[in-house]
Design an enzyme around this catalytic site. Structure first.
Site, PDB file in Angstrom:
ATOM      1  N   ASP A 218      -4.500  -5.099   5.800  1.00 43.22           N
ATOM      2  CA  ASP A 218      -4.714  -5.950   4.636  1.00 43.22           C
ATOM      3  C   ASP A 218      -3.487  -6.827   4.401  1.00 43.22           C
ATOM      4  OD1 ASP A 218      -6.127  -6.947   2.469  1.00 43.22           O
ATOM      5  OD2 ASP A 218      -5.420  -5.405   1.091  1.00 43.22           O
TER       6      ASP A 218
ATOM      7  N   HIS B 125      -2.597  -0.885  -3.030  1.00 42.81           N
ATOM      8  CA  HIS B 125      -3.707   0.049  -2.835  1.00 42.81           C
ATOM      9  C   HIS B 125      -3.334   1.393  -3.450  1.00 42.81           C
ATOM     10  CE1 HIS B 125      -4.265  -2.286   1.183  1.00 42.81           C
ATOM     11  NE2 HIS B 125      -4.692  -2.991   0.156  1.00 42.81           N
TER      12      HIS B 125
ATOM     13  N   SER C  28       0.869  -1.174   0.000  1.00 45.50           N
ATOM     14  CA  SER C  28       0.000   0.000   0.000  1.00 45.50           C
ATOM     15  C   SER C  28       0.906   1.225   0.000  1.00 45.50           C
ATOM     16  CB  SER C  28      -0.939  -0.031   1.212  1.00 45.50           C
ATOM     17  OG  SER C  28      -1.868   1.032   1.154  1.00 45.50           O
TER      18      SER C  28
END
Length: 207
Positions: free
Chosen positions: A146, A53, A26
């Site tokens: 995540d 992300h 991310s």
């Protein structure tokens, strides 16, 4: 039938210990992704799938960026494509990226997981289920949790798990959440991750 499907998805890979490397990242993840992939040689025989992300409004340029830093073939993932050795597949904004039982990539607009789409957990879970002990999952810099559930899934099916260390992570949330599961095999710098991937993957199995 499940065994036949698994044999089919592995049949086009060389006789190596690991066929798939799934990478999740991310915020702060692009730098370690580049550091890892730039150190991997052109004859690396596994496939690499990357989920990061990013703002879903903008198209992803990750495949274009990575193609300038790696000797491997780089493609943005397409639904229906069969995962191939020596190829890097990058995410598509605002779609989950998963691998099916036949080694086929799918892009899904199903609900967000961990408030994000694409979700690292979704990718890792699909890779763990279908590639089992031939899968490696790597969690890099990023906010949130995540990847933690996905790491647990990879280990459940016998795969290998790696997390980026705190000293090199711009944001340590995601690697720490993965490490806190107790299911991470190695905590390494990006340079060490690249070396570890080469050592793990580029070892032929004894017939």
């Amino acid at each position: 039938m499940a065994l036949q499907q698994r044999h089919r998805i592995l049949s086009h890979f060389p006789n190596i210990a690991y066929n798939i490397v799934a990478i999740g990242a991310s915020a702060g993840g692009q730098k370690p992704i580049i550091q890892i992939l730039s150190a991997i040689p052109a004859d690396f025989p596994a496939a690499i799938i990357i989920v990061q992300h990013m703002n879903p409004v903008y198209p992803s340029r990750l495949a274009h960026i990575l193609s300038r830093h790696t000797a491997l073939r780089v493609e943005q993932a397409k639904s229906g494509e069969i995962v191939r050795p020596g190829t890097i597949y990058t995410y598509v904004p605002n779609q989950h990226l998963v691998v099916g039982a036949n080694g086929q990539l799918s892009l899904l607009e199903s609900p967000k997981m961990n408030f994000v789409r694409p979700s690292v957990d979704k990718l890792f879970m699909s890779v763990g289920l279908n590639y089992r002990m031939r899968a490696i999952a790597v969690v890099l810099s990023g906010f949130g949790r995540d990847g933690a559930l996905g790491v647990m899934a990879i280990k459940k099916y016998g795969g290998m798990t790696i997390a980026q260390d705190e000293s090199t992570s711009e944001y340590f949330d995601m690697p720490k959440a993965a490490i806190d599961t107790g299911k991470v095999d190695f905590v390494l710098t990006p340079e060490a991750i690249a070396k570890s991937l080469c050592s793990l993957v580029m070892t032929e199995l004894v017939a």
